[in-house]
Design a protein around this motif. Structure first.
Motif, mmCIF file in Angstrom:
data_model
loop_
_atom_site.group_PDB
_atom_site.id
_atom_site.type_symbol
_atom_site.label_atom_id
_atom_site.label_comp_id
_atom_site.label_asym_id
_atom_site.label_seq_id
_atom_site.Cartn_x
_atom_site.Cartn_y
_atom_site.Cartn_z
ATOM 1 N N UNK A 67 -4.466 18.741 11.523
ATOM 2 C CA UNK A 67 -5.902 18.959 11.331
ATOM 3 C C UNK A 67 -6.420 20.053 12.245
ATOM 4 N N UNK A 68 -5.925 20.097 13.475
ATOM 5 C CA UNK A 68 -6.351 21.140 14.408
ATOM 6 C C UNK A 68 -5.934 22.521 13.910
ATOM 7 N N UNK A 69 -4.702 22.642 13.454
ATOM 8 C CA UNK A 69 -4.235 23.922 12.905
ATOM 9 C C UNK A 69 -5.082 24.309 11.698
ATOM 10 N N UNK A 70 -5.375 23.326 10.854
ATOM 11 C CA UNK A 70 -6.173 23.589 9.660
ATOM 12 C C UNK A 70 -7.573 24.095 10.015
ATOM 13 N N UNK A 71 -8.243 23.419 10.939
ATOM 14 C CA UNK A 71 -9.611 23.812 11.286
ATOM 15 C C UNK A 71 -9.662 25.180 11.957
ATOM 16 N N UNK A 72 -8.656 25.487 12.772
ATOM 17 C CA UNK A 72 -8.596 26.809 13.399
ATOM 18 C C UNK A 72 -8.318 27.893 12.356
ATOM 19 N N UNK A 73 -7.363 27.617 11.461
ATOM 20 C CA UNK A 73 -7.017 28.601 10.425
ATOM 21 C C UNK A 73 -8.159 28.787 9.436
ATOM 22 N N UNK A 74 -8.909 27.712 9.181
ATOM 23 C CA UNK A 74 -10.029 27.769 8.234
ATOM 24 C C UNK A 74 -11.099 28.756 8.689
ATOM 25 N N UNK A 75 -11.201 28.987 9.984
ATOM 26 C CA UNK A 75 -12.184 29.939 10.500
ATOM 27 C C UNK A 75 -11.818 31.390 10.186
ATOM 28 N N UNK A 76 -10.544 31.604 9.856
ATOM 29 C CA UNK A 76 -10.055 32.974 9.670
ATOM 30 C C UNK A 76 -9.593 33.232 8.238
ATOM 31 N N UNK A 77 -8.934 32.230 7.646
ATOM 32 C CA UNK A 77 -8.299 32.415 6.336
ATOM 33 C C UNK A 77 -8.979 31.567 5.262
ATOM 34 N N UNK A 78 -8.689 31.853 3.987
ATOM 35 C CA UNK A 78 -9.172 30.987 2.908
ATOM 36 C C UNK A 78 -8.644 29.558 3.080
ATOM 37 N N UNK A 79 -9.352 28.612 2.491
ATOM 38 C CA UNK A 79 -9.012 27.195 2.652
ATOM 39 C C UNK A 79 -7.575 26.911 2.217
ATOM 40 N N UNK A 80 -7.155 27.465 1.089
ATOM 41 C CA UNK A 80 -5.809 27.182 0.577
ATOM 42 C C UNK A 80 -4.728 27.623 1.556
ATOM 43 N N UNK A 81 -4.928 28.773 2.189
ATOM 44 C CA UNK A 81 -3.956 29.248 3.165
ATOM 45 C C UNK A 81 -4.016 28.406 4.440
ATOM 46 N N UNK A 82 -5.211 27.985 4.823
ATOM 47 C CA UNK A 82 -5.347 27.125 6.000
ATOM 48 C C UNK A 82 -4.597 25.812 5.804
#
Length: 267
Positions: A67-82
Motif C-alpha cells: 500500500x505504501x508503494x502504491x500511494x507513493x507511486x500514485x502521486x507520480x504515475x497513473x493508477x494502473x502503473x501504481x
C-alpha cells in the motif's frame, strides 16, 4: 499425534512467553518473506511450528508495504502503473511464496489423476501450462480489481486482503491433516485446535471490517463458501493439504476479497 500437536499449540496460546513469541515472529518473517531476520533466531523446528500464529500479521505487514508503494507511486504515475509497482513490491518481499503454491496446485490438480501423481507434480519445480495460465490470470485480476478501486480504498484493501487471506488459509489447519509423510512444511503447518486458531483469526480477520464493515462481512461470507469447497476438494484429492495448498488458498481468498469489495462499492 495431530491432537497432541494441537494441544501443545493451545497450551502455548494460554501461556505467552515474550521471548518465545519473538522467536515465533522472527521465524514467521523469515519463512514467509525475504526480509532478513537476526541470524539463528527462530531457526529451531519448534519456532517454525509456532510461527503459523503470526501468518496474518506478516500478511498485514506485506500489505502495508504494498500500500505504501502504491500511494507513493500514485502521486507520480497513473493508477494502473501504481498498482503494478505495488504488486511487484509484494512479490519481491515475499519471493512469490504463495503465487508459487497457486501455480504448483493448478499444475498438479490439472495434470494429475491419482493422489500420488498430484503430489509428485506439486514437487516439480518446473511450471506447466495450467500453472502459468493460473498465475497470469490471478495477477491480471488482482491488477484490474485494485486499479478500479478508489486509491485510498485500494490501499486499505491491500492490507486487509493480505492479512485476512492468510488467516483464512490457516483455517484449513483446523480441519485437515498434512497430506505428506515428510516435508519442510510439515514442521510449520500442523493441525490446530479451535482455541489456537482463535489468535490467528483475531490477528487477521478484523482488518476486513474497516472502513466498510458490510463489504467486509460480504467478503467473509464468500470466503467461507470458498473455504468449504476447497477443504472438500483437498480432502477428496489428497486426503489433506500441503504447503502449496495453503498458498493456493491464500491467493484465492485474496482475489475474492478484492472482487467482493469492488463489486460492493460499484453497486
Amino acid at each position: 499425534m495431530t491432537r497432541h500437536a494441537g494441544g501443545q499449540e493451545a497450551e502455548r496460546v494460554r501461556r505467552l512467553d515474550p521471548r518465545a513469541e519473538w522467536r515465533y515472529l522472527c521465524a514467521a518473517l523469515g519463512y514467509f518473506t525475504r526480509v532478513p531476520v537476526p541470524y539463528g533466531v527462530g531457526a529451531a523446528q519448534g519456532d517454525l511450528a509456532g510461527a503459523i500464529r503470526y501468518f496474518p500479521l506478516i500478511g498485514a505487514l506485506v500489505g502495508a508495504f504494498g500500500a505504501l508503494v502504491y500511494l507513493l507511486a500514485w502521486r507520480v504515475f497513473p493508477v494502473s502503473l501504481a498498482v503494478l509497482l505495488s504488486m511487484a513490491a509484494t512479490l519481491l518481499v515475499t519471493g512469490a511464496f504463495h503465487e508459487d503454491g497457486l501455480a504448483d496446485c493448478c499444475d498438479a490438480f490439472g495434470g494429475g489423476m491419482a493422489r500420488e501423481d498430484v503430489l509428485r507434480i506439486m514437487r516439480d519445480p518446473r511450471i506447466g501450462a495450467f500453472g502459468a495460465i493460473a498465475l497470469v490470470m490471478a495477477l491480471a485480476i488482482k491488477w484490474q480489481a485494485l486499479a478500479a478501486l478508489p486509491p485510498l480504498v485500494a490501499a486499505w484493501v491491500m492490507v486487509a486482503a493480505h492479512a485476512a487471506s492468510r488467516a483464512l488459509a490457516a483455517s484449513l489447519l483446523v480441519t485437515l491433516d498434512y497430506a505428506r509423510a515428510e516435508g519442510k512444511a510439515g514442521a510449520v503447518v500442523r493441525r490446530l485446535s479451535v482455541r489456537a486458531y482463535g489468535l490467528i483469526a483475531a490477528l487477521g480477520l478484523p482488518w476486513l471490517f474497516w472502513p466498510n464493515w458490510r463489504a467486509g462481512l460480504a467478503a467473509l461470507a464468500v470466503a467461507a463458501v470458498l473455504r468449504m469447497l476447497m477443504s472438500r476438494y483437498f480432502q477428496r484429492r489428497l486426503g489433506g493439504y500441503t504447503g502449496d495448498c495453503l498458498g493456493f488458498a491464500q491467493q484465492v481468498f485474496e482475489l475474492a476479497i478484492y472482487l467482493v469489495v469492488l463489486a460492493w462499492i460499484s453497486s
